[in-house]
Write an enzyme that holds these catalytic residues in place. Structure first.
Site, PDB file in Angstrom:
ATOM      1  N   GLU A 185      -5.049   3.968   6.684  1.00 59.44           N
ATOM      2  CA  GLU A 185      -4.769   3.808   5.250  1.00 59.44           C
ATOM      3  C   GLU A 185      -5.691   4.738   4.441  1.00 59.44           C
ATOM      4  O   GLU A 185      -5.310   5.282   3.405  1.00 59.44           O
ATOM      5  CB  GLU A 185      -5.022   2.349   4.861  1.00 59.44           C
ATOM      6  CG  GLU A 185      -4.792   2.045   3.398  1.00 59.44           C
ATOM      7  CD  GLU A 185      -5.005   0.576   3.080  1.00 59.44           C
ATOM      8  OE1 GLU A 185      -4.484  -0.275   3.838  1.00 59.44           O
ATOM      9  OE2 GLU A 185      -5.702   0.279   2.100  1.00 59.44           O
ATOM     10  N   ARG A 237       0.849  -1.214   0.000  1.00 58.29           N
ATOM     11  CA  ARG A 237       0.000   0.000   0.000  1.00 58.29           C
ATOM     12  C   ARG A 237       0.877   1.254   0.000  1.00 58.29           C
ATOM     13  O   ARG A 237       0.577   2.222   0.699  1.00 58.29           O
ATOM     14  CB  ARG A 237      -0.964   0.047   1.209  1.00 58.29           C
ATOM     15  CG  ARG A 237      -1.924  -1.076   1.466  1.00 58.29           C
ATOM     16  CD  ARG A 237      -2.905  -1.323   0.345  1.00 58.29           C
ATOM     17  NE  ARG A 237      -2.349  -2.148  -0.683  1.00 58.29           N
ATOM     18  CZ  ARG A 237      -2.207  -3.466  -0.610  1.00 58.29           C
ATOM     19  NH1 ARG A 237      -2.605  -4.102   0.435  1.00 58.29           N
ATOM     20  NH2 ARG A 237      -1.688  -4.156  -1.598  1.00 58.29           N
ATOM     21  N   CYS A 277     -10.311  -1.505   3.915  1.00 58.67           N
ATOM     22  CA  CYS A 277      -9.573  -1.507   5.186  1.00 58.67           C
ATOM     23  C   CYS A 277      -9.263  -0.075   5.621  1.00 58.67           C
ATOM     24  O   CYS A 277      -8.714   0.700   4.844  1.00 58.67           O
ATOM     25  CB  CYS A 277      -8.282  -2.305   5.040  1.00 58.67           C
ATOM     26  SG  CYS A 277      -8.613  -4.065   4.854  1.00 58.67           S
TER      27      CYS A 277
HETATM   28  C1  LIG Z   1     -15.461  -2.560  -0.675  1.00 63.06           C
HETATM   29  C2  LIG Z   1     -14.022  -2.133  -0.789  1.00 63.06           C
HETATM   30  C3  LIG Z   1     -13.027  -3.088  -0.880  1.00 63.06           C
HETATM   31  C4  LIG Z   1     -11.681  -2.693  -0.995  1.00 63.06           C
HETATM   32  N1  LIG Z   1     -10.727  -3.664  -1.075  1.00 63.06           N
HETATM   33  C5  LIG Z   1      -9.442  -3.296  -1.255  1.00 63.06           C
HETATM   34  C6  LIG Z   1      -8.414  -4.288  -1.404  1.00 63.06           C
HETATM   35  O1  LIG Z   1      -8.667  -5.479  -1.404  1.00 63.06           O
HETATM   36  N2  LIG Z   1      -7.136  -3.852  -1.569  1.00 63.06           N
HETATM   37  C7  LIG Z   1      -6.814  -2.520  -1.594  1.00 63.06           C
HETATM   38  O2  LIG Z   1      -5.630  -2.185  -1.763  1.00 63.06           O
HETATM   39  N3  LIG Z   1      -7.760  -1.579  -1.449  1.00 63.06           N
HETATM   40  C8  LIG Z   1      -9.052  -1.926  -1.277  1.00 63.06           C
HETATM   41  N4  LIG Z   1     -10.007  -0.966  -1.108  1.00 63.06           N
HETATM   42  C9  LIG Z   1      -9.611   0.453  -1.124  1.00 63.06           C
HETATM   43  C10 LIG Z   1      -9.630   1.069  -2.529  1.00 63.06           C
HETATM   44  O3  LIG Z   1     -10.287   0.218  -3.415  1.00 63.06           O
HETATM   45  C11 LIG Z   1      -8.210   1.347  -3.052  1.00 63.06           C
HETATM   46  O4  LIG Z   1      -7.428   2.100  -2.156  1.00 63.06           O
HETATM   47  C12 LIG Z   1      -8.232   2.072  -4.404  1.00 63.06           C
HETATM   48  O5  LIG Z   1      -6.916   2.094  -4.905  1.00 63.06           O
HETATM   49  C13 LIG Z   1      -8.775   3.490  -4.332  1.00 63.06           C
HETATM   50  O6  LIG Z   1      -8.841   4.019  -5.652  1.00 63.06           O
HETATM   51  P1  LIG Z   1      -9.759   5.258  -5.999  1.00 63.06           P
HETATM   52  O7  LIG Z   1      -9.682   5.497  -7.457  1.00 63.06           O
HETATM   53  O8  LIG Z   1     -11.113   5.086  -5.431  1.00 63.06           O
HETATM   54  O9  LIG Z   1      -8.995   6.433  -5.243  1.00 63.06           O
HETATM   55  P2  LIG Z   1      -9.625   7.516  -4.246  1.00 63.06           P
HETATM   56  O10 LIG Z   1     -10.180   6.835  -3.067  1.00 63.06           O
HETATM   57  O11 LIG Z   1     -10.522   8.441  -4.976  1.00 63.06           O
HETATM   58  O12 LIG Z   1      -8.307   8.320  -3.821  1.00 63.06           O
HETATM   59  C14 LIG Z   1      -7.366   7.737  -2.944  1.00 63.06           C
HETATM   60  C15 LIG Z   1      -6.074   8.571  -3.003  1.00 63.06           C
HETATM   61  O13 LIG Z   1      -5.479   8.407  -4.283  1.00 63.06           O
HETATM   62  C16 LIG Z   1      -5.298   9.673  -4.902  1.00 63.06           C
HETATM   63  N5  LIG Z   1      -5.523   9.510  -6.340  1.00 63.06           N
HETATM   64  C17 LIG Z   1      -6.624   9.021  -6.964  1.00 63.06           C
HETATM   65  N6  LIG Z   1      -6.448   9.049  -8.306  1.00 63.06           N
HETATM   66  C18 LIG Z   1      -5.214   9.572  -8.518  1.00 63.06           C
HETATM   67  C19 LIG Z   1      -4.466   9.894  -9.684  1.00 63.06           C
HETATM   68  N7  LIG Z   1      -4.945   9.698 -10.914  1.00 63.06           N
HETATM   69  N8  LIG Z   1      -3.240  10.446  -9.516  1.00 63.06           N
HETATM   70  C20 LIG Z   1      -2.737  10.676  -8.287  1.00 63.06           C
HETATM   71  N9  LIG Z   1      -3.387  10.404  -7.151  1.00 63.06           N
HETATM   72  C21 LIG Z   1      -4.614   9.861  -7.262  1.00 63.06           C
HETATM   73  C22 LIG Z   1      -6.359  10.571  -4.261  1.00 63.06           C
HETATM   74  O14 LIG Z   1      -6.013  11.935  -4.387  1.00 63.06           O
HETATM   75  C23 LIG Z   1      -6.327  10.078  -2.840  1.00 63.06           C
HETATM   76  O15 LIG Z   1      -5.217  10.633  -2.157  1.00 63.06           O
HETATM   77  C24 LIG Z   1     -11.346  -1.324  -1.003  1.00 63.06           C
HETATM   78  C25 LIG Z   1     -12.370  -0.354  -0.923  1.00 63.06           C
HETATM   79  C26 LIG Z   1     -13.685  -0.746  -0.816  1.00 63.06           C
HETATM   80  C27 LIG Z   1     -14.757   0.308  -0.753  1.00 63.06           C
END
Ligand SMILES: Cc1cc2nc3c(=O)[nH]c(=O)nc-3n(C[C@H](O)[C@H](O)[C@H](O)COP(=O)(O)OP(=O)(O)OC[C@H]3O[C@@H](n4cnc5c(N)ncnc54)[C@H](O)[C@@H]3O)c2cc1C
Length: 335
Positions: free
Chosen positions: A318, A193, A242
Site C-alpha cells: 500500500e 484504499r 499499514c
Molecule cells: C502512524 C500512521 C497511521 C496511519 N493510519 C492509517 C489509517 O488508519 N488509515 C489509512 O488509510 N492510512 C493510514 N496511514 C497512512 C497515511 O496516513 C495515509 O495513506 C495518508 O492518506 C497519506 O497522506 P499524505 O498526505 O501523507 O500523503 P503522502 O504519503 O505524502 O503521499 C502518498 C501518495 O499520495 C500522493 N499525493 C499526496 N498528496 C496529493 C495531492 N494533493 N494530489 C495528488 N496526489 C497526492 C503522493 O504523490 C503519493 O503517491 C497511517 C500512517 C501512519 C504513519
C-alpha cells in the site's frame, strides 16, 4: 513548448523561472516522511498559488520532466538514491485554507451550506480538531490518520470507522498539462484504499460535506476512534501505517487482514538491518531512528515472500515507494 524549455531538465532553473514558488535543489525529503529515512528530491518546489502550480505542471509536461506531489509523507518511502524530476509541496497558504463559513460556490441541492472547500495541503489532524471545535460532523472517522487532505483523498484513507470518501463531494485538480479542473467524487470510483485520480493530476482542494452537529457528540466520537487507534497501532513508531493492503479472496470477495497473515506467519519482530515488523501490529513495518529506507523495502519483500510461502496469500504494497526506478508492488523477481 517554448524554445527555452524544450530541453530542460528538472534541475534547470528555466523550468521554474518567473514562477511564484520557493525552489530547493537536492532537497532531503526522505527525512521529512514518517519513516524519517531516505533520500533527496532533485528539485522541491513550494508553489505559492494554484496558477504557479499550473504553470509549473505545464512546463514539466512540455519537457517530459516527472512531477510528483508530496503530502505529509505518511504513506511514502523515499529510497536513499532519491527521486528525479520535480516534487511539489502544497504547504503554502494558498493550499491549506479551509472555508468553513462559505457555501458551495455551485450549490446543487438545498444542503449546500454544509459543504466546505478545503485546500489539499491542509493537515488532516488539524481539520479533525477544527471540525470538533466548530461542531461539524463528517471527519471523525479520520481521527488519528496522519495526512494532508490531498494525500487522504489520493489514498482514500480510512479504516474501521469509515474513510474520506464518505464526506467527499468533489475535488479541484491541476491536470498533467497544468489546467484547473473539477472532478465529482463519483468519477473517482473511491473504494478500499482506492481512488482513480486521472494520471498526473494534483489535488489542490476538496469539497467535503460536513453537516452541523453537536460538538460534544463529535468530540466523543473523535476521542473513541483516536483511543482505538492508540490501543491497536504503534502510532509512535517510524512507519507509514499499514505497509500492505488487506488482500481479497477472489472466491468470496472477503478481505483478509494482512496484519493477521503476517502474525500467523510468525513474522512479528522480524528484522532486516534497521527495519523491523512491529510487535504491536504485524502490518506496521518500522525503522530505527537514523535507519535506512532500503532496509524497509527489503523487509517488505521478505514479508511478502514468507506470507506467500506460509499461507498462499499475496500481499500488495500500500505504501508508495519513490526512487529513480519503478519499484514493483510485489517482488516478482523472487517468485
Ligand atoms: C502512524 C500512521 C497511521 C496511519 N493510519 C492509517 C489509517 O488508519 N488509515 C489509512 O488509510 N492510512 C493510514 N496511514 C497512512 C497515511 O496516513 C495515509 O495513506 C495518508 O492518506 C497519506 O497522506 P499524505 O498526505 O501523507 O500523503 P503522502 O504519503 O505524502 O503521499 C502518498 C501518495 O499520495 C500522493 N499525493 C499526496 N498528496 C496529493 C495531492 N494533493 N494530489 C495528488 N496526489 C497526492 C503522493 O504523490 C503519493 O503517491 C497511517 C500512517 C501512519 C504513519
Amino acid at each position: 513548448m517554448t524554445p527555452a524549455t524544450a530541453n530542460a531538465t528538472a534541475s534547470d532553473p528555466i523550468l521554474w523561472s518567473g514562477i511564484d514558488a520557493d525552489v530547493r535543489t537536492n532537497a532531503p525529503i526522505g527525512e521529512s516522511t514518517w519513516f524519517a529515512a531516505g533520500g533527496c528530491a532533485d528539485v522541491l518546489a513550494i508553489p505559492q498559488s494554484i496558477d504557479a502550480l499550473g504553470e509549473l505542471a505545464r512546463r514539466c509536461a512540455d519537457t517530459g520532466v516527472p512531477l510528483r506531489v508530496l503530502g505529509q509523507g505518511a504513506n511514502l518511502l523515499v529510497l536513499e538514491e532519491g527521486v528525479d524530476g520535480v516534487v511539489v509541496d502544497l504547504s503554502a497558504p494558498a493550499f491549506t485554507t479551509a472555508a468553513w463559513d462559505s457555501t458551495d460556490a455551485t450549490p446543487r441541492d438545498d444542503r449546500s451550506d454544509t459543504i466546505v472547500r478545503i485546500g489539499a495541503g491542509a493537515d488532516l489532524f488539524r481539520l479533525v480538531q477544527d471540525s470538533k471545535r466548530l461542531g461539524r460532523s463528517g471527519l471523525a472517522q479520520m481521527a488519528g490518520i496522519p495526512a494532508t487532505l490531498g494525500g487522504a483523498v489520493r489514498m482514500n484513507a480510512g479504516g474501521a470507522f469509515g474513510d474520506i470518501a464518505q464526506s467527499l463531494e468533489r475535488i479541484e485538480v491541476v491536470t498533467h498539462g497544468g489546467k484547473l479542473r473539477s472532478i465529482e467524487a463519483a468519477q473517482l470510483r473511491l473504494g478500499y484504499r482506492h481512488c482513480e485520480l486521472p494520471a498526473g493530476c494534483i489535488v489542490v482542494a476538496a469539497h467535503l460535506r460536513l453537516p452541523h452537529g453537536d460538538p460534544q457528540k463529535i468530540e466523543a466520537e473523535v476521542h473513541e476512534i483516536f483511543e482505538y487507534k492508540k490501543r491497536t497501532q504503534p502510532m509512535g513508531a517510524k512507519s507509514a501505517g499499514c505497509m500492505f493492503r488487506n488482500p481479497t479472496d477472489s472466491a468470496t470477495g472477503r478481505r483478509e487482514s494482512a496484519g493477521k497473515l503476517i502474525d500467523h506467519a510468525g513474522l512479528k519482530g522480524l528484522r532486516v538491518g534497521s527495519a523491523f515488523v512491529s510487535e504491536c501490529h504485524g502490518n506496521f513495518l518500522a525503522v530505527d531512528r537514523g535507519g535506512r529506507a532500503r532496509d524497509v523495502l527489503e523487509l517488505s519483500r521478505h514479508v511478502q515472500m514468507r506470507v506467500l510461502a506460509h499461507s498462499g496469500w499475496r500481499l500488495e504494497r500500500e505504501v508508495v515507494v519513490w526512487s529513480r526506478q519503478q519499484v514493483p508492488s510485489f517482488p516478482e523477481e523472487c517468485g
